[in-house]
Structures are given as C-alpha cells and as structure tokens.
Motif scaffolding. Structure first.
Motif, mmCIF file in Angstrom:
data_model
loop_
_atom_site.group_PDB
_atom_site.id
_atom_site.type_symbol
_atom_site.label_atom_id
_atom_site.label_comp_id
_atom_site.label_asym_id
_atom_site.label_seq_id
_atom_site.Cartn_x
_atom_site.Cartn_y
_atom_site.Cartn_z
ATOM 1 N N ASN A 277 3.457 1.935 -2.078
ATOM 2 C CA ASN A 277 3.746 2.288 -3.460
ATOM 3 C C ASN A 277 2.420 2.385 -4.215
ATOM 4 O O ASN A 277 1.727 1.384 -4.397
ATOM 5 N N LYS A 278 2.069 3.579 -4.663
ATOM 6 C CA LYS A 278 0.759 3.808 -5.273
ATOM 7 C C LYS A 278 0.564 2.989 -6.549
ATOM 8 O O LYS A 278 -0.495 2.409 -6.761
ATOM 9 N N LEU A 279 1.583 2.917 -7.385
ATOM 10 C CA LEU A 279 1.476 2.167 -8.638
ATOM 11 C C LEU A 279 1.337 0.670 -8.373
ATOM 12 O O LEU A 279 0.498 -0.001 -8.981
ATOM 13 N N LEU A 280 2.134 0.153 -7.453
ATOM 14 C CA LEU A 280 2.051 -1.262 -7.109
ATOM 15 C C LEU A 280 0.709 -1.591 -6.458
ATOM 16 O O LEU A 280 0.112 -2.635 -6.733
ATOM 17 N N CYS A 281 0.217 -0.691 -5.640
ATOM 18 C CA CYS A 281 -1.084 -0.888 -4.995
ATOM 19 C C CYS A 281 -2.195 -0.962 -6.045
ATOM 20 O O CYS A 281 -3.087 -1.808 -5.966
ATOM 21 N N LYS A 282 -2.133 -0.086 -7.042
ATOM 22 C CA LYS A 282 -3.127 -0.119 -8.121
ATOM 23 C C LYS A 282 -3.015 -1.404 -8.933
ATOM 24 O O LYS A 282 -4.026 -1.985 -9.332
ATOM 25 N N ALA A 283 -1.790 -1.851 -9.173
ATOM 26 C CA ALA A 283 -1.591 -3.090 -9.929
ATOM 27 C C ALA A 283 -2.143 -4.288 -9.161
ATOM 28 O O ALA A 283 -2.788 -5.166 -9.745
ATOM 29 N N THR B 71 0.807 -1.219 0.000
ATOM 30 C CA THR B 71 0.000 0.000 0.000
ATOM 31 C C THR B 71 0.841 1.270 0.000
ATOM 32 O O THR B 71 0.314 2.346 -0.236
#
Length: 159
Positions: A107-113, A105
């Motif tokens: 890392n915004k990009l990783l969270c979205k992925a 949570t």
C-alpha cells in the motif's frame, strides 16, 4: 589494493536507441546490493524471524526501561528524566512502527506513512541524545545550576 572503491574496470556501456544508456559490469562492488535488480534476501525466513524477534525484544526492553524512568521520575533530576523518557519513548515507538509496518510496502500511502513516522521518531531520538549531551556538558561546566530547562527541550525534541 583497496576493494571498497567504485571502479569502472571490467565495465562497458551499451546503448539502446537514443535515450537509454546501460552500464554493464562483470564484478561486484559495495553498491551491488543497492543496484540489484532482484530482491536480495527479503524472502529468507531466517532473516524475517531474526528481525521480528530482535525488534520484539527491543520493544519489551524499551517498555521496561520507559516504565522504570516514569516510576523513578520524582527521584531523578527533571531534565535528565525528561530526556531519558523522550529518548526511550521515541525509540520504542520507532521500533513498534518498524515491527508493525515492515510489511506495509504494498500500500503506497501506508508505506509513505510508515517511512515518515520512522523518520520523525528516529529524528526525535537524535535530538533527545543531543540534549542529553548538552545536559552532560552543562552539569560539568555549571555544577551548581538549579534552573531546569526541560520545558525548553521538549518543543525542540518533538518539533
């Protein structure tokens, strides 16, 4: 008295300037966890351990089940085997993604992925279950049908 309804009893509104209106309540409701301003139970080590042990157990069991379905593929009807394999595979992957991405949570990009992948694989599991229901219905209404439809199912399941 039904306590599962949203109520404005013991609530009042306060204003701050021209743009902020705040609702203040002196009771708990079913939305209290959703509306909580604090992290609720996310740091409780017992819940973290229970979640990870439960997910790990599910991953092991889904892997065994998937292996059995792949091993018995020739003995099973193709439609049934394909939908069972796609269902177990989707659930296995979604559990793995959740297990490995539960702490992603920051890392915004990783969270979205992680969220998008979870949504996709849980949706494929839903479609697999839908086609299992359709297969069951077709077996009941058309018991002597020999034509296989799994090539039609897979593109719809995995979209």
């Amino acid at each position: 008295r039904n306590t599962l309804l949203w109520t404005d009893r013991d609530c009042s509104t306060t204003t701050e300037g021209n743009t902020i209106i705040r609702c203040v309540c002196n009771h708990m409701s079913v939305y209290s966890l959703l509306m909580s301003l604090h992290e609720a139970h996310t740091k409780d080590i017992r819940l973290i351990i229970l979640t990870k042990v439960g997910l790990s157990t599910s991953v092991v069991c889904f892997s065994i089940t998937l292996g059995v379905f792949v091993y018995l593929f020739k003995e099973m009807k193709a439609d049934v085997a394909v939908t069972h394999i796609s269902l177990c595979g989707s659930l296995l992957i979604s559990h793995l993604i959740f297990l490995l991405g539960i702490d992603a949570t920051n890392n915004k990009l990783l969270c979205k992925a992680v969220a998008a992948s979870l949504q996709y694989f849980l949706l494929t599991a839903q479609f697999s279950m839908m086609f299992e229901g359709i297969q069951l219905l077709s077996v009941i209404y058309f018991p002597f049908r020999t034509k296989s439809n799994w090539k039609f199912y897979l593109p719809i399941i995995f979209g």
